[in-house]
Design a protein around this motif. Structure first.
Motif, PDB file in Angstrom:
ATOM      1  N   ILE A 100      58.516  30.878  51.218  1.00  0.00           N
ATOM      2  CA  ILE A 100      57.924  32.217  51.269  1.00  0.00           C
ATOM      3  C   ILE A 100      57.689  32.669  49.841  1.00  0.00           C
ATOM      4  O   ILE A 100      58.597  32.633  49.007  1.00  0.00           O
ATOM      5  N   HIS A 101      56.457  33.086  49.562  1.00  0.00           N
ATOM      6  CA  HIS A 101      56.069  33.525  48.227  1.00  0.00           C
ATOM      7  C   HIS A 101      55.669  34.994  48.254  1.00  0.00           C
ATOM      8  O   HIS A 101      54.827  35.391  49.062  1.00  0.00           O
ATOM      9  N   GLN A 102      56.273  35.787  47.375  1.00  0.00           N
ATOM     10  CA  GLN A 102      55.850  37.170  47.157  1.00  0.00           C
ATOM     11  C   GLN A 102      54.740  37.109  46.120  1.00  0.00           C
ATOM     12  O   GLN A 102      54.933  36.573  45.034  1.00  0.00           O
ATOM     13  N   VAL A 103      53.575  37.635  46.465  1.00  0.00           N
ATOM     14  CA  VAL A 103      52.428  37.577  45.562  1.00  0.00           C
ATOM     15  C   VAL A 103      51.880  38.985  45.345  1.00  0.00           C
ATOM     16  O   VAL A 103      51.987  39.847  46.217  1.00  0.00           O
ATOM     17  N   SER A 104      51.311  39.206  44.165  1.00  0.00           N
ATOM     18  CA  SER A 104      50.681  40.487  43.896  1.00  0.00           C
ATOM     19  C   SER A 104      49.752  40.367  42.700  1.00  0.00           C
ATOM     20  O   SER A 104      49.850  39.443  41.900  1.00  0.00           O
ATOM     21  N   GLY A 105      48.875  41.316  42.603  1.00  0.00           N
ATOM     22  CA  GLY A 105      47.963  41.399  41.478  1.00  0.00           C
ATOM     23  C   GLY A 105      47.292  42.751  41.496  1.00  0.00           C
ATOM     24  O   GLY A 105      47.345  43.483  42.484  1.00  0.00           O
ATOM     25  N   GLU A 106      46.650  43.090  40.382  1.00  0.00           N
ATOM     26  CA  GLU A 106      45.991  44.381  40.294  1.00  0.00           C
ATOM     27  C   GLU A 106      44.833  44.315  39.330  1.00  0.00           C
ATOM     28  O   GLU A 106      44.668  43.344  38.587  1.00  0.00           O
ATOM     29  N   GLY A 107      44.043  45.372  39.354  1.00  0.00           N
ATOM     30  CA  GLY A 107      42.910  45.448  38.451  1.00  0.00           C
ATOM     31  C   GLY A 107      42.093  46.689  38.734  1.00  0.00           C
ATOM     32  O   GLY A 107      42.575  47.657  39.310  1.00  0.00           O
ATOM     33  N   ALA A 122      45.948  31.818  43.476  1.00  0.00           N
ATOM     34  CA  ALA A 122      45.783  30.698  42.561  1.00  0.00           C
ATOM     35  C   ALA A 122      47.115  30.348  41.912  1.00  0.00           C
ATOM     36  O   ALA A 122      48.085  31.088  42.032  1.00  0.00           O
ATOM     37  N   ARG A 123      47.100  29.237  41.215  1.00  0.00           N
ATOM     38  CA  ARG A 123      48.248  28.774  40.423  1.00  0.00           C
ATOM     39  C   ARG A 123      49.548  28.762  41.217  1.00  0.00           C
ATOM     40  O   ARG A 123      50.521  29.414  40.850  1.00  0.00           O
ATOM     41  N   ASN A 124      49.496  28.041  42.327  1.00  0.00           N
ATOM     42  CA  ASN A 124      50.690  27.858  43.158  1.00  0.00           C
ATOM     43  C   ASN A 124      51.286  29.204  43.591  1.00  0.00           C
ATOM     44  O   ASN A 124      52.480  29.435  43.493  1.00  0.00           O
ATOM     45  N   PHE A 125      50.397  30.104  44.033  1.00  0.00           N
ATOM     46  CA  PHE A 125      50.782  31.413  44.562  1.00  0.00           C
ATOM     47  C   PHE A 125      51.418  32.330  43.515  1.00  0.00           C
ATOM     48  O   PHE A 125      52.197  33.199  43.842  1.00  0.00           O
ATOM     49  N   THR A 126      51.063  32.149  42.255  1.00  0.00           N
ATOM     50  CA  THR A 126      51.555  33.064  41.228  1.00  0.00           C
ATOM     51  C   THR A 126      50.507  34.116  40.871  1.00  0.00           C
ATOM     52  O   THR A 126      50.819  35.086  40.197  1.00  0.00           O
ATOM     53  N   GLU A 127      49.265  33.924  41.306  1.00  0.00           N
ATOM     54  CA  GLU A 127      48.208  34.905  41.080  1.00  0.00           C
ATOM     55  C   GLU A 127      47.603  35.290  42.421  1.00  0.00           C
ATOM     56  O   GLU A 127      47.392  34.442  43.280  1.00  0.00           O
ATOM     57  N   PHE A 128      47.324  36.575  42.586  1.00  0.00           N
ATOM     58  CA  PHE A 128      46.734  37.101  43.817  1.00  0.00           C
ATOM     59  C   PHE A 128      45.790  38.213  43.366  1.00  0.00           C
ATOM     60  O   PHE A 128      46.221  39.157  42.696  1.00  0.00           O
ATOM     61  N   TYR A 129      44.528  38.105  43.705  1.00  0.00           N
ATOM     62  CA  TYR A 129      43.554  39.030  43.144  1.00  0.00           C
ATOM     63  C   TYR A 129      42.304  39.111  44.017  1.00  0.00           C
ATOM     64  O   TYR A 129      42.119  38.324  44.943  1.00  0.00           O
ATOM     65  N   LEU A 130      41.449  40.087  43.705  1.00  0.00           N
ATOM     66  CA  LEU A 130      40.157  40.222  44.356  1.00  0.00           C
ATOM     67  C   LEU A 130      39.080  39.658  43.451  1.00  0.00           C
ATOM     68  O   LEU A 130      39.212  39.686  42.221  1.00  0.00           O
ATOM     69  N   ALA A 131      38.000  39.179  44.062  1.00  0.00           N
ATOM     70  CA  ALA A 131      36.859  38.665  43.309  1.00  0.00           C
ATOM     71  C   ALA A 131      35.588  38.881  44.120  1.00  0.00           C
ATOM     72  O   ALA A 131      35.630  38.962  45.347  1.00  0.00           O
ATOM     73  N   ASP A 132      34.482  38.976  43.421  1.00  0.00           N
ATOM     74  CA  ASP A 132      33.163  39.016  44.052  1.00  0.00           C
ATOM     75  C   ASP A 132      32.450  37.751  43.615  1.00  0.00           C
ATOM     76  O   ASP A 132      32.062  37.625  42.453  1.00  0.00           O
ATOM     77  N   PRO A 133      32.276  36.783  44.523  1.00  0.00           N
ATOM     78  CA  PRO A 133      31.652  35.516  44.143  1.00  0.00           C
ATOM     79  C   PRO A 133      30.215  35.678  43.635  1.00  0.00           C
ATOM     80  O   PRO A 133      29.741  34.846  42.861  1.00  0.00           O
ATOM     81  N   ASP A 134      29.543  36.764  44.034  1.00  0.00           N
ATOM     82  CA  ASP A 134      28.151  36.977  43.631  1.00  0.00           C
ATOM     83  C   ASP A 134      28.001  37.793  42.355  1.00  0.00           C
ATOM     84  O   ASP A 134      26.941  37.780  41.734  1.00  0.00           O
ATOM     85  N   ASP A 135      29.039  38.534  41.965  1.00  0.00           N
ATOM     86  CA  ASP A 135      28.945  39.396  40.785  1.00  0.00           C
ATOM     87  C   ASP A 135      30.325  39.539  40.149  1.00  0.00           C
ATOM     88  O   ASP A 135      31.100  40.425  40.506  1.00  0.00           O
ATOM     89  N   PRO A 136      30.658  38.669  39.189  1.00  0.00           N
ATOM     90  CA  PRO A 136      32.000  38.704  38.587  1.00  0.00           C
ATOM     91  C   PRO A 136      32.313  39.980  37.808  1.00  0.00           C
ATOM     92  O   PRO A 136      33.466  40.246  37.506  1.00  0.00           O
ATOM     93  N   ASN A 137      31.312  40.808  37.514  1.00  0.00           N
ATOM     94  CA  ASN A 137      31.553  42.036  36.759  1.00  0.00           C
ATOM     95  C   ASN A 137      32.112  43.164  37.611  1.00  0.00           C
ATOM     96  O   ASN A 137      32.536  44.190  37.078  1.00  0.00           O
ATOM     97  N   VAL A 138      32.126  42.999  38.932  1.00  0.00           N
ATOM     98  CA  VAL A 138      32.620  44.054  39.820  1.00  0.00           C
ATOM     99  C   VAL A 138      34.133  44.194  39.723  1.00  0.00           C
ATOM    100  O   VAL A 138      34.666  45.295  39.800  1.00  0.00           O
ATOM    101  N   VAL A 139      34.835  43.082  39.525  1.00  0.00           N
ATOM    102  CA  VAL A 139      36.300  43.110  39.522  1.00  0.00           C
ATOM    103  C   VAL A 139      36.833  42.760  38.136  1.00  0.00           C
ATOM    104  O   VAL A 139      36.503  41.719  37.576  1.00  0.00           O
TER     105      VAL A 139
END
Length: 154
Positions: A100-107, A122-139
């Protein structure tokens, strides 16, 4: 001298109550979507999305529910929004061991209205985040864990 009291007017009272409710509810400017998906090796996942420090949705994923999309509405007064993504992901290692992995991220989300964002780990459940595959500047991702996701202490 007596001054007569006005009689109670239920129609005015109702109008006042409706106006107070409308004024207390923020006007919504737009919306965006966030999709969370079941990753390879996952047994289950429960994650929470906070926008502007308010819980806006909780995702529940498992073998029978491999993806979930939430529609998030945004207030009229803001175009940039803070976000935090908090979760607990249960995985099965190739040898069969359950972890069981506790994951979190912010931005920060920059003008997310109309966008379709995805929750990623990502990185073996050490990173958790939002992304927009069509526009990386949104996040805009901030490194490290989110303090909003701190485990409760008792």
């Amino acid at each position: 001298m007596q001054i007569p009291l006005r009689s109670f007017r239920p129609d005015r009272a109702l109008l006042a109550a409706v106006l107070c409710t409308i004024l207390a509810t923020p006007a919504l400017a737009g919306s965006f979507e966030v999709e969370d998906g079941y990753g390879e090796g996952e047994v289950s996942e429960v994650s929470r999305l906070y926008v502007d420090e308010q819980l806006v949705t909780t995702f529940h994923l498992d073998h029978d529910h491999t993806t979930q999309t939430a529609h998030i509405e945004t207030p009229v007064s803001r175009v940039n929004h803070s976000y935090a993504l908090c979760g607990e992901i249960t995985i099965r290692r190739p040898a069969g061991k359950i972890e069981i992995h506790q994951v979190s991220g912010e931005g920060v989300l920059h003008e997310p209205d109309g966008h379709h964002l995805v929750a990623l780990g990502a990185r073996n459940f050490t990173e958790f985040y939002l992304a927009d595959p069509d526009d990386p500047n949104v996040v805009e991702r901030h490194p490290g864990r989110s303090s909003l996701c701190a485990a409760p202490t008792s």
